[in-house]
Design a protein around this motif. Structure first.
Motif, PDB file in Angstrom:
ATOM      1  N   ASP A  48       0.866  -1.174   0.000  1.00  0.00           N
ATOM      2  CA  ASP A  48       0.000   0.000   0.000  1.00  0.00           C
ATOM      3  C   ASP A  48       0.902   1.222   0.000  1.00  0.00           C
ATOM      4  OD1 ASP A  48      -1.666   2.201   0.807  1.00  0.00           O
ATOM      5  OD2 ASP A  48      -3.129   0.750   1.539  1.00  0.00           O
ATOM      6  N   GLU A  49       0.752   2.067  -1.000  1.00  0.00           N
ATOM      7  CA  GLU A  49       1.665   3.206  -1.135  1.00  0.00           C
ATOM      8  C   GLU A  49       1.537   4.213   0.003  1.00  0.00           C
ATOM      9  OE1 GLU A  49      -1.159   5.934  -4.104  1.00  0.00           O
ATOM     10  OE2 GLU A  49       0.719   5.073  -4.831  1.00  0.00           O
ATOM     11  N   GLU A  50       0.413   4.208   0.724  1.00  0.00           N
ATOM     12  CA  GLU A  50       0.247   5.114   1.865  1.00  0.00           C
ATOM     13  C   GLU A  50       0.810   4.536   3.156  1.00  0.00           C
ATOM     14  OE1 GLU A  50      -3.779   6.358   2.292  1.00  0.00           O
ATOM     15  OE2 GLU A  50      -3.673   7.761   0.614  1.00  0.00           O
ATOM     16  N   ASN A  51       1.076   3.249   3.158  1.00  0.00           N
ATOM     17  CA  ASN A  51       1.639   2.606   4.348  1.00  0.00           C
ATOM     18  C   ASN A  51       3.100   3.019   4.500  1.00  0.00           C
ATOM     19  OD1 ASN A  51       2.498   0.967   6.419  1.00  0.00           O
ATOM     20  ND2 ASN A  51       1.737  -0.940   5.505  1.00  0.00           N
ATOM     21  N   PRO A  52       3.482   3.677   5.602  1.00  0.00           N
ATOM     22  CA  PRO A  52       4.880   4.111   5.771  1.00  0.00           C
ATOM     23  C   PRO A  52       5.883   2.962   5.645  1.00  0.00           C
ATOM     24  CG  PRO A  52       3.496   5.192   7.382  1.00  0.00           C
ATOM     25  CD  PRO A  52       2.627   4.155   6.696  1.00  0.00           C
ATOM     26  N   LEU A  53       5.485   1.755   6.017  1.00  0.00           N
ATOM     27  CA  LEU A  53       6.393   0.615   5.880  1.00  0.00           C
ATOM     28  C   LEU A  53       6.636   0.253   4.415  1.00  0.00           C
ATOM     29  CD1 LEU A  53       5.050  -1.696   8.735  1.00  0.00           C
ATOM     30  CD2 LEU A  53       7.208  -0.417   8.721  1.00  0.00           C
ATOM     31  N   ASP A  54       5.749   0.699   3.523  1.00  0.00           N
ATOM     32  CA  ASP A  54       5.879   0.418   2.097  1.00  0.00           C
ATOM     33  C   ASP A  54       6.384   1.628   1.305  1.00  0.00           C
ATOM     34  OD1 ASP A  54       4.946  -2.184   2.412  1.00  0.00           O
ATOM     35  OD2 ASP A  54       2.844  -1.593   2.153  1.00  0.00           O
ATOM     36  N   TRP A  55       6.735   2.691   1.989  1.00  0.00           N
ATOM     37  CA  TRP A  55       7.252   3.866   1.286  1.00  0.00           C
ATOM     38  C   TRP A  55       8.494   3.504   0.473  1.00  0.00           C
ATOM     39  CZ3 TRP A  55       7.399   8.278   5.507  1.00  0.00           C
ATOM     40  CH2 TRP A  55       6.093   8.761   5.691  1.00  0.00           C
ATOM     41  N   PRO A  56       8.779   4.264  -0.583  1.00  0.00           N
ATOM     42  CA  PRO A  56      10.054   4.079  -1.283  1.00  0.00           C
ATOM     43  C   PRO A  56      11.217   4.313  -0.322  1.00  0.00           C
ATOM     44  CG  PRO A  56       8.568   5.483  -2.553  1.00  0.00           C
ATOM     45  CD  PRO A  56       7.929   5.285  -1.217  1.00  0.00           C
ATOM     46  N   SER A 240       4.105  10.025   9.174  1.00  0.00           N
ATOM     47  CA  SER A 240       4.464   8.605   9.176  1.00  0.00           C
ATOM     48  C   SER A 240       3.650   7.766  10.148  1.00  0.00           C
ATOM     49  CB  SER A 240       5.955   8.453   9.524  1.00  0.00           C
ATOM     50  OG  SER A 240       6.209   8.868  10.870  1.00  0.00           O
ATOM     51  N   TYR A 241       2.787   8.383  10.930  1.00  0.00           N
ATOM     52  CA  TYR A 241       2.058   7.627  11.958  1.00  0.00           C
ATOM     53  C   TYR A 241       0.876   6.907  11.321  1.00  0.00           C
ATOM     54  CZ  TYR A 241       0.070   6.466  16.496  1.00  0.00           C
ATOM     55  OH  TYR A 241      -0.423   5.783  17.594  1.00  0.00           O
ATOM     56  N   ALA A 242       0.975   5.600  11.197  1.00  0.00           N
ATOM     57  CA  ALA A 242      -0.002   4.801  10.450  1.00  0.00           C
ATOM     58  C   ALA A 242      -1.435   4.960  10.956  1.00  0.00           C
ATOM     59  CB  ALA A 242       0.416   3.328  10.461  1.00  0.00           C
ATOM     60  N   PRO A 243      -1.706   4.912  12.269  1.00  0.00           N
ATOM     61  CA  PRO A 243      -3.103   5.069  12.709  1.00  0.00           C
ATOM     62  C   PRO A 243      -3.726   6.390  12.275  1.00  0.00           C
ATOM     63  CG  PRO A 243      -1.787   4.116  14.468  1.00  0.00           C
ATOM     64  CD  PRO A 243      -0.827   4.530  13.392  1.00  0.00           C
ATOM     65  N   LEU A 244      -2.937   7.472  12.248  1.00  0.00           N
ATOM     66  CA  LEU A 244      -3.478   8.749  11.789  1.00  0.00           C
ATOM     67  C   LEU A 244      -3.741   8.716  10.285  1.00  0.00           C
ATOM     68  CD1 LEU A 244      -4.226  11.694  12.323  1.00  0.00           C
ATOM     69  CD2 LEU A 244      -1.826  12.298  11.921  1.00  0.00           C
ATOM     70  N   ILE A 245      -2.843   8.128   9.530  1.00  0.00           N
ATOM     71  CA  ILE A 245      -3.048   8.009   8.081  1.00  0.00           C
ATOM     72  C   ILE A 245      -4.334   7.223   7.795  1.00  0.00           C
ATOM     73  CG2 ILE A 245      -2.089   7.017   5.957  1.00  0.00           C
ATOM     74  CD1 ILE A 245       0.702   7.552   7.139  1.00  0.00           C
ATOM     75  N   LEU A 246      -4.550   6.154   8.558  1.00  0.00           N
ATOM     76  CA  LEU A 246      -5.773   5.361   8.370  1.00  0.00           C
ATOM     77  C   LEU A 246      -7.021   6.130   8.789  1.00  0.00           C
ATOM     78  CD1 LEU A 246      -4.542   1.837   9.550  1.00  0.00           C
ATOM     79  CD2 LEU A 246      -5.099   2.549   7.213  1.00  0.00           C
ATOM     80  N   ARG A 247      -6.918   6.918   9.866  1.00  0.00           N
ATOM     81  CA  ARG A 247      -8.072   7.722  10.280  1.00  0.00           C
ATOM     82  C   ARG A 247      -8.449   8.725   9.191  1.00  0.00           C
ATOM     83  NH1 ARG A 247      -5.646   7.936  15.539  1.00  0.00           N
ATOM     84  NH2 ARG A 247      -4.989  10.104  15.218  1.00  0.00           N
ATOM     85  N   ARG A 248      -7.433   9.315   8.583  1.00  0.00           N
ATOM     86  CA  ARG A 248      -7.704  10.259   7.494  1.00  0.00           C
ATOM     87  C   ARG A 248      -8.330   9.537   6.298  1.00  0.00           C
ATOM     88  NH1 ARG A 248      -1.946  13.620   7.764  1.00  0.00           N
ATOM     89  NH2 ARG A 248      -2.493  14.914   9.580  1.00  0.00           N
ATOM     90  N   ARG A 249      -7.870   8.322   6.027  1.00  0.00           N
ATOM     91  CA  ARG A 249      -8.452   7.544   4.924  1.00  0.00           C
ATOM     92  C   ARG A 249      -9.914   7.208   5.231  1.00  0.00           C
ATOM     93  NH1 ARG A 249      -5.565   2.100   2.697  1.00  0.00           N
ATOM     94  NH2 ARG A 249      -4.198   3.668   1.772  1.00  0.00           N
TER      95      ARG A 249
END
Length: 500
Positions: A48-56, A240-249
């Protein structure tokens, strides 16, 4: 929107909203699955391109490097004024106690900053907290440079230290956000390169500034560097905080589809609590971790003792060479290079070694406790170096032998610090910042308190016996505690999983 390749995982339904929900990525959590909850928003697997663990990789290193450079400046400011204390005391009419307080109060502020700032980054994200703390630190560091009175200087130093302390909780959290466990060593190794220079380079730069210009340039120069870092981080530091990125999604999907049942795992955990309740729960998390989690208690004691000893060295090292070796303030400051080199060498040796050992383990043994074995050689190295440093200084042997002893001592400390940090990051996941904040509370308190007794200890016992006492205390702590974590850590983790 993520790809729709996971539509088979979603229960069929005539409702068009559910068709839209087919685009929501599959879950990474084991608590709730997409099959049991079609409204759960998680990251797409395996990518998932939005997942910080999968960032380039380039973006990961950019975020890491921004943190590293920011940490360098904030840590350097903690020690930069050490060589100029007598000059500052004369100009601002300070007593020896007040001048020492103007230096150490910066560290006292870092006791209280992380327990507040770390949890806030788990609510509002890493990005806004980094930018806010950058500006806060800049403002008060500038005030230090223009301070007309001793009271202003001491107060501004405390407030600058409070802002600077954000890096202590943010760094571990962000590294845990973007790097996977098998990359933990390499990411820590690169991150530490620049900040490790800060504490030791500070007195070197401060010594030359104190001798050649006004002490105020120490703060003006570091403020200029901080202003540059604010500009750079504004454009290059990504959330980079995944829970916040998911909340925004999830919020975006609720607005696009009109479906109010869309939620994230974090929103399930919050359980409909009010904003105030969520904030209170987050702000009390570091304290609860410190009071009730043996893993945090043990790692905090281990790292805190070593951190206190580090600041004993940093606060007395220059005085050793001016008083016992008759060197100038400028030349005595150069010996801090040995401190930096010891820590840098350990980070560059220990980091790849930690990853190498981790990757050689079978998958079922790649657990946080597998970090512990690297700590055991560090114990012998650290306290052998402390004894060498103490007794070569006591007999006033050639200065290079003292520097070698300090190099070995700090090499050992940093070698043991790497697996301790990695263990906490691996264990606490989304709440790494709170865990690091709890740990930093003890570390900063020790860094503030230990230098207070160091001058009298060395005055009464000398460097030889003084360091022997420290080495004995270090061995008493450093041998049984890692063994305890190695043996019982998995059991402690399983019991603690739902308590924070």
């Amino acid at each position: 929107m993520a790809s729709s390749k996971n539509q088979d995982d979603i229960e069929a339904a005539p409702d068009p909203v559910v068709v839209e929900l087919a685009k929501i990525p599959t879950p990474t959590t084991t608590t709730v699955t997409k099959g049991s909850d079609p409204f759960l928003v998680t990251f797409n697997q395996p990518y998932d391109e939005e997942n910080p663990l999968d960032w380039p990789t380039g973006r990961k290193w950019m975020v890491t490097d921004v943190l590293s450079a920011t940490g360098f400046n904030r840590i350097m400011v903690s020690t930069i004024m050490a060589p100029a204390l007598s000059t500052i005391a004369n100009e601002l009419n300070m007593s020896s106690t007040e001048s020492a307080m103007s230096l150490s109060i910066y560290l006292l502020a870092t006791v209280f900053g992380p327990p507040l700032i770390g949890p806030l980054s788990e609510i509002y994200g890493r990005q806004v907290i980094l930018h806010a703390s950058n500006v806060w630190f800049l403002v008060w560091n500038i005030v230090c440079g223009f301070a007309p009175t001793k009271g202003t200087l001491i107060a501004a130093r405390f407030l600058a230290g409070f802002g600077a302390s954000a890096i202590y909780s943010l760094a571990g959290g962000v590294l845990g956000d973007v790097w996977r466990p098998e990359q933990r060593g390499s990411s820590l190794g690169v991150y530490l390169i620049i900040p490790l220079l800060g504490a030791a380079v500070g007195p070197i730069i401060g010594g030359f500034m104190a001798a050649r210009t006004t002490w105020r340039w120490m703060f003006w120069a570091t403020s200029a560097f901080q202003a540059v870092m604010i500009f750079v981080s504004f454009f290059s530091f990504h959330e980079s905080y995944a829970p916040l990125i998911l909340r925004r999604r999830a919020q975006r999907l609720r607005e696009e589809t009109g479906e109010s049942r869309i939620h994230t795992q974090g929103e399930i955990i919050d359980g409909g609590r009010s904003t105030i309740a969520v904030i209170v729960r987050a702000l009390t998390r570091p304290l609860r971790l410190l009071l009730f989690h043996p893993i945090i208690q043990i790692s905090a004691v281990l790292s805190g003792f070593n951190y206190g000893i580090l600041y004993v060295v940093l606060s007395t090292f220059s005085t050793l060479f001016t008083s016992q070796y008759g060197q100038s303030v400028e030349i005595s400051g150069l010996h801090y290079i040995a401190c930096s080199l010891g820590e840098l060498a350990a980070s560059q040796v220990g980091a790849p070694l930690m990853d190498y050992l981790y990757k050689r383990l079978p998958a079922h043994k790649q657990v946080p406790e597998s970090r512990m074995p690297l700590m055991f050689p560090s114990i012998l190295i650290t306290w052998a170096g402390a004894l060498m440093y103490g007794w070569t200084a006591a007999y006033q042997l050639h200065w290079i032998t003292v520097d070698i002893g300090v190099f070995i001592m700090l090499f050992g400390m940093q070698l043991g610090g790497l697996p301790t940090t990695a263990y906490v990051i691996d264990t606490y996941g989304d709440h790494t910042s709170s865990a690091m904040a709890a740990q930093q509370f003890v570390k900063s308190l020790m860094a503030f308190l230990f230098p207070l007794f160091a001058p009298s200890m060395y005055s009464k016992l000398g460097y030889g016996w003084g360091n022997s006492v420290l080495a004995l205390a270090g061995l008493v702590l450093a041998v049984p505690l890692p063994i305890f974590l190695w043996k019982y850590g998995a059991r402690l983790r399983s019991k603690a999983a739902s308590t924070y």
